[in-house]
Enzyme design. Sequence first.
Site, PDB file in Angstrom:
ATOM      1  N   ASP A 121       0.828  -1.207   0.000  1.00 61.37           N
ATOM      2  CA  ASP A 121       0.000   0.000   0.000  1.00 61.37           C
ATOM      3  C   ASP A 121       0.863   1.259   0.000  1.00 61.37           C
ATOM      4  OD1 ASP A 121       0.801  -0.637   2.656  1.00 61.37           O
ATOM      5  OD2 ASP A 121      -0.751   0.682   3.477  1.00 61.37           O
ATOM      6  N   GLU A 128       0.504  -1.193   5.788  1.00 61.62           N
ATOM      7  CA  GLU A 128       1.573  -0.568   6.570  1.00 61.62           C
ATOM      8  C   GLU A 128       1.311   0.906   6.789  1.00 61.62           C
ATOM      9  OE1 GLU A 128       5.313   1.577   7.465  1.00 61.62           O
ATOM     10  OE2 GLU A 128       3.975   1.833   5.750  1.00 61.62           O
TER      11      GLU A 128
END
Length: 425
Positions: free
Chosen positions: A83, A147
Amino acid sequence: MSSPQVDDDESVIISRFRKYLRINTAQPNPNYYEAADFITSEAKSLSLESQSIEFVKGKPLILLKWRGKDPKLPSILLNSHTDVVPAEQNKWFHPPFDAIVDNDKIYARGSQDMKCVGLQYLEAIRKLKISGFKPMRDVYLSYVPDEEIGGEDGAKKFADSEIFEKMNVGIVLDESLASPDEFYRVFVAERSPWWLVIKATGSPGHGAKLYENTAMENLMRSIESIRRFRDSQFDLVKAGLMAEGEVVSVNMVYLKAGTESPTGFVMNMQPSEAEVGFDIRVPPTVDEASLERRIAEEWAPRSRNMTFEFKQKISVYDKFGKPVITATDESNHWWPLLEEAITKAGGKLGKPEIAPASTDARYYRVRGLPAIGFSPMANTPILLHDHNEFLNKDEYLKGIEVYESIIKAYASSVSNTKVGTRDEL
């Protein structure tokens, strides 16, 4: 199935990187499945074992494995996240998910943080396979979700899982930051996030009357106390006495109070409640208990009708009660291997640092595992989460050579020692 030899051309390597960057995995709605399909396809082309794991539905974690000759040896884990943070498209020179190459710079969200590293791992393995290298120990690659929003549904669940336990991991590599000079930055610890909310209460009253201990008055006293503490920490950094990652950072992120009506805030009424939020980052060199006492006694004392809670609070200690710092002395045989491998690849390694922000590495360190944050981006401005994030294509290619050297050194080692953390830098 294609051979690795076919795709070892620089233009093809850059093309693969750009393809990965074009997959929009920006929070809050990352296209995880497209990224997963891309990684899985690349793994297949390299004959790597792969599996997709969903600890949380809709958030696939891709785990790849390059099987070593001796599975009894502790394995290597190369971690990255899929991400990225959002991008304000109108603030960019080029659309952030087009991965445009302009003057040898690849502009894209994720070019530094951290799709570069995720692909460099694979490209390094491609080169090693072409050379005929076979690892002594298992090499794992993890592509984790979430994350950028804390990693609770990604690396944390992975590190706490039976799957991870069975992997017998001996060393974890994760991300660091770009470096404006010629020395690669390397993180052996990081500040833990404490997301603090302080609430104050008091009797509501007329806006013209002076009351003792109103909610707003009590909250402002706390904010002023916290501001003084923040200034004392910041002064140490500005004076060059401590690095940013070595002090406690405290930043106010929101302030909420007042009584609302359909036409706006009521101006002649003092509110009965007020609250403020702080993003606090705590280095592992700080006494955790002492900081908690400061919060309870100075910043949010019950005597002023105040309470506090943590929206997130990651301990600065590992499961053995020691500060979460990866060793860089003789107790950690992985460290000299890293230094030597980077030198062999023509790179220069900077002084070990405490990362100013948080990464997924913390979830592995708290288990007592050595975890090193490293991203081979020298002579590069720090642009993660910024507009016009870019990585020079030659720097990207150089990073592949560096990882090739590191992976070869780690995977060639026959040491069966498992090391953990140490108490201080």
